[in-house]
Write a protein that holds these residues in place. Structure first.
Motif, PDB file in Angstrom:
ATOM      1  N   GLU A  84      52.527  29.755  71.192  1.00 39.46           N
ATOM      2  CA  GLU A  84      51.554  29.911  71.413  1.00 39.46           C
ATOM      3  C   GLU A  84      51.160  28.523  70.961  1.00 39.46           C
ATOM      4  N   GLN A  85      50.741  28.028  70.025  1.00 36.88           N
ATOM      5  CA  GLN A  85      49.710  27.115  69.892  1.00 36.88           C
ATOM      6  C   GLN A  85      49.815  25.343  70.656  1.00 36.88           C
ATOM      7  N   LYS A  86      51.269  25.166  70.920  1.00 37.24           N
ATOM      8  CA  LYS A  86      51.793  24.202  71.501  1.00 37.24           C
ATOM      9  C   LYS A  86      52.321  24.279  72.656  1.00 37.24           C
ATOM     10  N   GLN A  87      51.954  24.992  73.688  1.00 38.54           N
ATOM     11  CA  GLN A  87      52.049  25.199  75.066  1.00 38.54           C
ATOM     12  C   GLN A  87      52.209  24.283  76.125  1.00 38.54           C
ATOM     13  N   GLY A  88      52.884  23.418  77.358  1.00 41.17           N
ATOM     14  CA  GLY A  88      52.705  22.234  77.387  1.00 41.17           C
ATOM     15  C   GLY A  88      52.799  21.242  76.737  1.00 41.17           C
ATOM     16  N   LEU A  89      53.303  20.902  75.446  1.00 42.85           N
ATOM     17  CA  LEU A  89      53.090  20.345  74.727  1.00 42.85           C
ATOM     18  C   LEU A  89      54.335  18.933  75.675  1.00 42.85           C
ATOM     19  N   PRO A  90      53.901  17.598  75.331  1.00 39.44           N
ATOM     20  CA  PRO A  90      54.414  16.211  77.155  1.00 39.44           C
ATOM     21  C   PRO A  90      55.376  16.310  75.368  1.00 39.44           C
ATOM     22  N   CYS A  91      57.227  16.014  75.953  1.00 37.33           N
ATOM     23  CA  CYS A  91      58.101  15.636  75.027  1.00 37.33           C
ATOM     24  C   CYS A  91      58.947  14.553  75.737  1.00 37.33           C
ATOM     25  N   ALA A  92      59.957  14.413  74.848  1.00 38.39           N
ATOM     26  CA  ALA A  92      61.264  12.877  75.665  1.00 38.39           C
ATOM     27  C   ALA A  92      62.065  13.440  74.518  1.00 38.39           C
ATOM     28  N   VAL A  93      63.462  14.109  75.523  1.00 40.74           N
ATOM     29  CA  VAL A  93      64.369  13.832  74.710  1.00 40.74           C
ATOM     30  C   VAL A  93      66.064  12.999  74.462  1.00 40.74           C
ATOM     31  N   VAL A  94      66.257  12.141  73.446  1.00 39.70           N
ATOM     32  CA  VAL A  94      67.340  11.153  73.455  1.00 39.70           C
ATOM     33  C   VAL A  94      68.237  11.585  72.566  1.00 39.70           C
ATOM     34  N   ILE A  95      69.601  11.727  73.311  1.00 40.53           N
ATOM     35  CA  ILE A  95      71.131  12.773  73.528  1.00 40.53           C
ATOM     36  C   ILE A  95      71.724  10.584  73.233  1.00 40.53           C
ATOM     37  N   ARG A  96      72.351  11.157  71.836  1.00 41.19           N
ATOM     38  CA  ARG A  96      72.968   9.574  71.837  1.00 41.19           C
ATOM     39  C   ARG A  96      74.558  10.255  72.086  1.00 41.19           C
ATOM     40  N   ALA A  97      74.982  10.295  72.933  1.00 37.11           N
ATOM     41  CA  ALA A  97      76.008  11.357  73.560  1.00 37.11           C
ATOM     42  C   ALA A  97      77.689  10.067  73.125  1.00 37.11           C
ATOM     43  N   GLY A  98      78.737  10.633  72.789  1.00 40.32           N
ATOM     44  CA  GLY A  98      79.736  10.271  72.424  1.00 40.32           C
ATOM     45  C   GLY A  98      80.792  10.167  73.925  1.00 40.32           C
ATOM     46  N   ASP A 100      79.876  13.373  77.379  1.00 44.31           N
ATOM     47  CA  ASP A 100      78.698  13.438  78.365  1.00 44.31           C
ATOM     48  C   ASP A 100      77.378  13.819  78.100  1.00 44.31           C
ATOM     49  N   GLY A 101      77.221  14.753  77.042  1.00 46.32           N
ATOM     50  CA  GLY A 101      76.198  14.902  76.608  1.00 46.32           C
ATOM     51  C   GLY A 101      75.217  16.078  77.499  1.00 46.32           C
ATOM     52  N   THR A 102      76.223  16.602  78.141  1.00 45.82           N
ATOM     53  CA  THR A 102      75.734  18.202  79.246  1.00 45.82           C
ATOM     54  C   THR A 102      75.384  18.969  78.152  1.00 45.82           C
ATOM     55  N   GLY A 103      76.438  19.612  77.794  1.00 52.47           N
ATOM     56  CA  GLY A 103      75.981  20.612  76.574  1.00 52.47           C
ATOM     57  C   GLY A 103      74.824  20.561  76.024  1.00 52.47           C
ATOM     58  N   THR A 104      74.696  19.522  74.864  1.00 48.36           N
ATOM     59  CA  THR A 104      73.250  19.217  74.272  1.00 48.36           C
ATOM     60  C   THR A 104      72.181  19.575  75.260  1.00 48.36           C
ATOM     61  N   GLN A 105      72.408  18.606  76.230  1.00 49.70           N
ATOM     62  CA  GLN A 105      71.099  18.300  76.667  1.00 49.70           C
ATOM     63  C   GLN A 105      70.930  19.864  77.740  1.00 49.70           C
ATOM     64  N   ARG A 106      71.345  20.977  78.183  1.00 43.49           N
ATOM     65  CA  ARG A 106      71.426  22.389  78.437  1.00 43.49           C
ATOM     66  C   ARG A 106      71.104  22.826  77.137  1.00 43.49           C
ATOM     67  N   ALA A 107      71.258  23.033  76.312  1.00 49.45           N
ATOM     68  CA  ALA A 107      70.769  23.343  75.429  1.00 49.45           C
ATOM     69  C   ALA A 107      69.336  23.354  74.669  1.00 49.45           C
ATOM     70  N   ILE A 108      69.425  22.097  74.629  1.00 52.12           N
ATOM     71  CA  ILE A 108      67.654  21.987  74.068  1.00 52.12           C
ATOM     72  C   ILE A 108      66.928  21.947  75.314  1.00 52.12           C
ATOM     73  N   ASP A 109      67.233  22.019  76.763  1.00 52.83           N
ATOM     74  CA  ASP A 109      66.931  22.075  77.862  1.00 52.83           C
ATOM     75  C   ASP A 109      66.402  23.992  78.035  1.00 52.83           C
ATOM     76  N   SER A 110      66.995  24.617  77.425  1.00 52.84           N
ATOM     77  CA  SER A 110      66.630  26.076  77.816  1.00 52.84           C
ATOM     78  C   SER A 110      65.845  26.357  76.180  1.00 52.84           C
ATOM     79  N   ILE A 111      65.968  25.543  75.466  1.00 54.66           N
ATOM     80  CA  ILE A 111      65.068  25.438  73.710  1.00 54.66           C
ATOM     81  C   ILE A 111      63.443  25.254  74.881  1.00 54.66           C
ATOM     82  N   LEU A 112      63.506  23.991  75.331  1.00 53.80           N
ATOM     83  CA  LEU A 112      62.100  23.476  76.045  1.00 53.80           C
ATOM     84  C   LEU A 112      61.742  24.349  76.815  1.00 53.80           C
ATOM     85  N   THR A 113      62.491  24.710  77.886  1.00 50.52           N
ATOM     86  CA  THR A 113      61.829  26.154  78.150  1.00 50.52           C
ATOM     87  C   THR A 113      61.503  27.001  77.662  1.00 50.52           C
ATOM     88  N   GLY A 114      62.038  27.822  76.765  1.00 50.20           N
ATOM     89  CA  GLY A 114      61.232  29.085  75.982  1.00 50.20           C
ATOM     90  C   GLY A 114      60.155  28.408  75.245  1.00 50.20           C
TER      91      GLY A 114
END
Length: 154
Positions: A84-98, A100-114
């Motif tokens: 409740e307190q941190k809605q709208g928090l600006p963030c960026a994501v960096v993934i070091r992927a051996g 393609d990184g798509t599964g990692t990105q999809r999972a993080i995007d889902s959590i950040l959306t929530g």
């Protein structure tokens, strides 16, 4: 009034640690006089750390097509206490992927959306074999994020 930029990272190798150090160095070299940048290991990051952050950069290697267990643990611990307190928090994501990184990105995007955190750019996915250029990309992201935070762009 100063702003706090928190880099939450799981960097289990020398190269990933170099990437995180480059993010921090970039943030500190941005010329942003009012931004205090610091890095914190994902497993040591507390609810209070997030509550004090004005912006956050999340760093994880890709592990078995997913974020690191340490970053997942971070989200598990802070999700509801900061929701409740941190809605709208600006963030960026960096993934070091051996791969393609798509599964990692999809999972993080889902959590950040929530969490309703606001990604200020698309996730930076550093794919494939190690390239020294990853360090420059991290430096530039840290620099741009700190400058944007100071200027009130995000």
């Amino acid at each position: 009034m100063s702003k706090n930029l928190l880099i939450v990272a799981h960097a289990p190798s020398g190269n990933t640690e170099r990437m995180v150090a480059s993010l921090l160095e970039g943030a500190r070299s941005a010329g942003a006089q009012q931004v205090i940048a610091r890095k914190q290991a994902a497993l040591q990051t507390t609810i209070q750390d997030v509550l004090c952050a004005d912006g956050i950069i999340l760093f994880t290697p890709e592990n078995l097509g997913y974020m690191s267990g340490a970053l997942k643990d971070f989200f598990d611990r802070v999700y509801y206490p900061v929701l409740e307190q941190k809605q709208g928090l600006p963030c960026a994501v960096v993934i070091r992927a051996g791969h393609d990184g798509t599964g990692t990105q999809r999972a993080i995007d889902s959590i950040l959306t929530g969490l309703r955190w606001r990604q200020v750019q698309e996730a930076m996915v550093c794919r494939g074999v190690w390239q020294d250029g990853f360090l420059q990309q991290c430096h530039e992201l840290g620099q741009a994020f700190a400058a944007g935070l100071e200027e009130g762009i995000f």
